[in-house]
Design a protein around this motif. Structure first.
Motif, PDB file in Angstrom:
ATOM      1  N   GLY A 115     -53.802  14.676  29.351  1.00 54.63           N
ATOM      2  CA  GLY A 115     -52.372  14.889  29.548  1.00 54.63           C
ATOM      3  C   GLY A 115     -51.920  14.605  30.965  1.00 54.63           C
ATOM      4  O   GLY A 115     -50.875  14.005  31.187  1.00 54.63           O
ATOM      5  N   LEU A 116     -52.721  15.017  31.941  1.00 59.01           N
ATOM      6  CA  LEU A 116     -52.371  14.738  33.339  1.00 59.01           C
ATOM      7  C   LEU A 116     -52.543  13.263  33.674  1.00 59.01           C
ATOM      8  O   LEU A 116     -51.768  12.700  34.438  1.00 59.01           O
ATOM      9  CB  LEU A 116     -53.219  15.603  34.268  1.00 59.01           C
ATOM     10  CG  LEU A 116     -52.855  17.085  34.274  1.00 59.01           C
ATOM     11  CD1 LEU A 116     -53.937  17.899  34.968  1.00 59.01           C
ATOM     12  CD2 LEU A 116     -51.517  17.301  34.945  1.00 59.01           C
ATOM     13  N   ALA A 117     -53.556  12.643  33.095  1.00 55.43           N
ATOM     14  CA  ALA A 117     -53.783  11.222  33.369  1.00 55.43           C
ATOM     15  C   ALA A 117     -52.733  10.337  32.711  1.00 55.43           C
ATOM     16  O   ALA A 117     -52.416   9.270  33.217  1.00 55.43           O
ATOM     17  CB  ALA A 117     -55.175  10.816  32.889  1.00 55.43           C
ATOM     18  N   SER A 118     -52.191  10.790  31.584  1.00 54.51           N
ATOM     19  CA  SER A 118     -51.256   9.946  30.841  1.00 54.51           C
ATOM     20  C   SER A 118     -49.930   9.770  31.560  1.00 54.51           C
ATOM     21  O   SER A 118     -49.267   8.761  31.394  1.00 54.51           O
ATOM     22  CB  SER A 118     -51.001  10.546  29.461  1.00 54.51           C
ATOM     23  OG  SER A 118     -50.266  11.744  29.575  1.00 54.51           O
ATOM     24  N   GLY A 119     -49.532  10.761  32.336  1.00 53.66           N
ATOM     25  CA  GLY A 119     -48.258  10.665  33.036  1.00 53.66           C
ATOM     26  C   GLY A 119     -47.063  10.997  32.166  1.00 53.66           C
ATOM     27  O   GLY A 119     -45.934  10.753  32.561  1.00 53.66           O
TER      28      GLY A 119
END
Length: 147
Positions: A115-119
């Protein structure tokens, strides 16, 4: 080192330790998922930033094929982040509808990182808000125990 980052790490480590203990003893499935999710949020900040930077490097490349791969990967990653978060929260933790299985804690551990990597703005904001709260709680606990 910032006290909030250290506090987030402390809370994440404790959550993972207790979550693994519950997982090993097959007790309290919904609490396991919550603890793994909190641990994933604490761990996911660093790993998510690294994955996000890798996609930024791929999407800013000079060749058109590399740009398309980076853009397609980012869209797939965003869809996967939303799907994992919904799976963990709705099917794993909500009181009346949850039917958790043995894979849900591991999905909960990975979902915040993706979730954090997806932006995805909503997911990144949600995970950052929870991580900030964890950091503040960990900093307070650190002051109580260490001084």
């Amino acid at each position: 080192m910032n006290a909030a980052y250290a506090g987030t790490g402390i809370i994440a480590a404790l959550a993972l330790m207790f979550g693994l203990w519950l997982y090993y003893h097959k007790n309290m499935a919904k609490v396991q998922i919550l603890l793994f999710w909190l641990a994933g949020i604490g761990i996911g900040g660093l790993v998510g930033v690294l994955i996000n930077r890798a996609f930024d490097v791929a999407s800013n490349a000079t060749s058109l094929a590399t740009r398309l791969l980076g853009f397609g990967g980012a869209i797939i990653l965003a869809g996967l982040a939303v799907l994992l978060t919904v799976e963990v929260v709705v099917k794993g933790m909500l009181p009346k509808t949850a039917k958790p299985n043995r894979a849900h804690p591991w999905l909960a551990l990975v979902a915040p990182t993706i979730g954090l990597a997806s932006g995805v703005p909503f997911l990144a904001g949600l995970y950052n808000l929870i991580a900030t709260g964890m950091g503040n709680a960990g900093a307070v606990a650190q002051q109580w125990f260490v001084g």
